[in-house]
Design a protein around this motif. Structure first.
Motif, PDB file in Angstrom:
ATOM      1  N   HIS A  32       4.834   2.788   1.840  1.00 54.97           N
ATOM      2  CA  HIS A  32       6.030   2.918   1.009  1.00 54.97           C
ATOM      3  C   HIS A  32       7.226   3.436   1.782  1.00 54.97           C
ATOM      4  O   HIS A  32       8.309   2.839   1.766  1.00 54.97           O
ATOM      5  CB  HIS A  32       5.756   3.863  -0.164  1.00 54.97           C
ATOM      6  CG  HIS A  32       5.021   3.195  -1.277  1.00 54.97           C
ATOM      7  ND1 HIS A  32       4.610   3.870  -2.405  1.00 54.97           N
ATOM      8  CD2 HIS A  32       4.620   1.919  -1.452  1.00 54.97           C
ATOM      9  CE1 HIS A  32       3.987   3.022  -3.212  1.00 54.97           C
ATOM     10  NE2 HIS A  32       3.974   1.849  -2.651  1.00 54.97           N
ATOM     11  N   LYS A  33       7.054   4.578   2.443  1.00 49.97           N
ATOM     12  CA  LYS A  33       8.189   5.228   3.084  1.00 49.97           C
ATOM     13  C   LYS A  33       8.788   4.343   4.174  1.00 49.97           C
ATOM     14  O   LYS A  33      10.006   4.264   4.327  1.00 49.97           O
ATOM     15  CB  LYS A  33       7.773   6.582   3.655  1.00 49.97           C
ATOM     16  CG  LYS A  33       8.950   7.391   4.208  1.00 49.97           C
ATOM     17  CD  LYS A  33       8.528   8.795   4.541  1.00 49.97           C
ATOM     18  CE  LYS A  33       9.692   9.601   5.127  1.00 49.97           C
ATOM     19  NZ  LYS A  33      10.847   9.655   4.206  1.00 49.97           N
ATOM     20  N   ALA A  66       0.826  -1.205   0.000  1.00 51.68           N
ATOM     21  CA  ALA A  66       0.000   0.000   0.000  1.00 51.68           C
ATOM     22  C   ALA A  66       0.862   1.258   0.000  1.00 51.68           C
ATOM     23  O   ALA A  66       1.954   1.286   0.581  1.00 51.68           O
ATOM     24  CB  ALA A  66      -0.917   0.001   1.216  1.00 51.68           C
ATOM     25  N   HIS A  67       0.364   2.295  -0.657  1.00 57.06           N
ATOM     26  CA  HIS A  67       1.122   3.529  -0.775  1.00 57.06           C
ATOM     27  C   HIS A  67       1.486   4.100   0.593  1.00 57.06           C
ATOM     28  O   HIS A  67       2.571   4.675   0.780  1.00 57.06           O
ATOM     29  CB  HIS A  67       0.311   4.562  -1.569  1.00 57.06           C
ATOM     30  CG  HIS A  67       1.091   5.787  -1.930  1.00 57.06           C
ATOM     31  ND1 HIS A  67       1.194   6.879  -1.110  1.00 57.06           N
ATOM     32  CD2 HIS A  67       1.838   6.080  -3.032  1.00 57.06           C
ATOM     33  CE1 HIS A  67       1.951   7.796  -1.672  1.00 57.06           C
ATOM     34  NE2 HIS A  67       2.346   7.332  -2.838  1.00 57.06           N
ATOM     35  N   ALA A  80       9.337   3.553  -5.427  1.00 52.64           N
ATOM     36  CA  ALA A  80       7.941   3.246  -5.128  1.00 52.64           C
ATOM     37  C   ALA A  80       7.047   3.522  -6.327  1.00 52.64           C
ATOM     38  O   ALA A  80       7.226   4.507  -7.049  1.00 52.64           O
ATOM     39  CB  ALA A  80       7.458   4.067  -3.938  1.00 52.64           C
ATOM     40  N   ALA A  81       6.101   2.630  -6.568  1.00 52.06           N
ATOM     41  CA  ALA A  81       5.022   2.818  -7.536  1.00 52.06           C
ATOM     42  C   ALA A  81       3.728   2.861  -6.717  1.00 52.06           C
ATOM     43  O   ALA A  81       3.750   2.627  -5.507  1.00 52.06           O
ATOM     44  CB  ALA A  81       5.017   1.681  -8.553  1.00 52.06           C
ATOM     45  N   PRO A  82       2.588   3.164  -7.344  1.00 49.59           N
ATOM     46  CA  PRO A  82       1.350   3.324  -6.562  1.00 49.59           C
ATOM     47  C   PRO A  82       1.033   2.190  -5.585  1.00 49.59           C
ATOM     48  O   PRO A  82       0.609   2.437  -4.473  1.00 49.59           O
ATOM     49  CB  PRO A  82       0.282   3.436  -7.655  1.00 49.59           C
ATOM     50  CG  PRO A  82       0.995   4.076  -8.789  1.00 49.59           C
ATOM     51  CD  PRO A  82       2.384   3.500  -8.766  1.00 49.59           C
ATOM     52  N   ASN A  83       1.224   0.942  -5.992  1.00 48.20           N
ATOM     53  CA  ASN A  83       0.905  -0.174  -5.102  1.00 48.20           C
ATOM     54  C   ASN A  83       2.017  -1.218  -5.072  1.00 48.20           C
ATOM     55  O   ASN A  83       1.756  -2.410  -4.939  1.00 48.20           O
ATOM     56  CB  ASN A  83      -0.403  -0.845  -5.538  1.00 48.20           C
ATOM     57  CG  ASN A  83      -1.604   0.055  -5.306  1.00 48.20           C
ATOM     58  OD1 ASN A  83      -1.927   0.399  -4.180  1.00 48.20           O
ATOM     59  ND2 ASN A  83      -2.249   0.447  -6.387  1.00 48.20           N
ATOM     60  N   SER A  84       3.251  -0.752  -5.180  1.00 48.71           N
ATOM     61  CA  SER A  84       4.361  -1.703  -5.186  1.00 48.71           C
ATOM     62  C   SER A  84       5.672  -1.002  -4.858  1.00 48.71           C
ATOM     63  O   SER A  84       5.770   0.223  -4.898  1.00 48.71           O
ATOM     64  CB  SER A  84       4.466  -2.385  -6.557  1.00 48.71           C
ATOM     65  OG  SER A  84       4.735  -1.425  -7.560  1.00 48.71           O
ATOM     66  N   SER A 113      10.713   1.555   2.195  1.00 47.31           N
ATOM     67  CA  SER A 113      11.782   2.052   1.324  1.00 47.31           C
ATOM     68  C   SER A 113      12.920   2.632   2.149  1.00 47.31           C
ATOM     69  O   SER A 113      14.090   2.499   1.783  1.00 47.31           O
ATOM     70  CB  SER A 113      11.242   3.104   0.347  1.00 47.31           C
ATOM     71  OG  SER A 113      10.694   4.208   1.047  1.00 47.31           O
TER      72      SER A 113
END
Length: 217
Positions: free
Chosen positions: A64-65, A60-61, A82-86, A68
């Motif tokens: 991400h942080k 989930a967005h 990061a991509a929208p859902n990955s 990552s």
């Protein structure tokens, strides 16, 4: 994460993670006859697995942080984006321009940058390597939804509209080719400005709620 990215897992094409019933991992392995042309020779054959990127899907967005930042892979020559859902993990030096450099380096493919056209919705980030080929003859069309994020060097052929913008540029190019009477030849670069202008006008009309050529808007 370390267990998920073990060498055993990386060697298994398309390895699936089902621990959470929502996240899976896919190894994207290029099928190249000679990878040294694309990536350069690697001194350690154990790490030359042919994996160019790993996608962690279903992240989930909002998370991400957290992940990552925690995944400091730089010491391994890997970057995380990061991509929208990955989340994507890729080798440093491997980007969207890598396959183009590979094609251009091998005369067998008869590939020409000046006869090619690149589209991208993120010229400010992961599509920047595609825009970098403009000086070598390959135009770049920006279909970014936010014109404010488009760098000056990628703004010459900005259309916007994401997939719709891409489709309208391709449509305009094909219409110009279909209308050719065979008299005076032209290049893709010569007809692109007009195709971009027509695509922009179409998108503006669609945003205004008009119907064009009987198509749904």
């Amino acid at each position: 994460i370390e267990d998920a990215l073990s060498l055993e897992v990386l060697r298994a094409q398309g390895k699936i993670m089902q621990e959470t019933n929502e996240v899976y991992m896919c190894c994207n392995r290029p099928s190249l006859p000679d990878q040294t042309k694309c990536f350069g020779a690697h001194p350690d054959p154990e790490t030359s697995l042919g994996v160019s990127s790993i996608s962690l899907m279903g992240v989930a967005h909002a998370l991400h942080k957290r992940y990552s930042d925690a995944l400091d892979m730089s010491k391994h020559g890997v970057s995380v984006s990061a991509a929208p859902n990955s989340l994507w993990l890729k080798k440093d030096g491997v980007d969207k321009g890598t396959p183009l450099r590979w094609l251009d380096a091998d005369a067998e493919f008869e590939f020409s940058l000046s006869s090619s056209l690149a589209f991208g919705d993120s010229p400010h980030s992961n599509d920047a390597p595609l825009a970098a080929f403009q000086d070598q003859g390959m135009p770049f069309v920006s279909v970014s939804a936010k014109e404010s994020t488009v760098p000056p060097d990628a703004a010459k052929h900005h259309v916007g509209g994401l997939e719709h913008g891409t489709a309208e540029v391709v449509r305009a190019i094909l219409q110009r080719i279909d209308a050719w009477d065979g008299a005076e030849p032209f290049t893709l670069k010569q007809i692109l400005p007009d195709a971009v202008t027509r695509a922009r006008e179409t998108l503006r009309s669609v945003r205004a709620g008009e119907q064009l050529d009987g198509r749904e808007v």
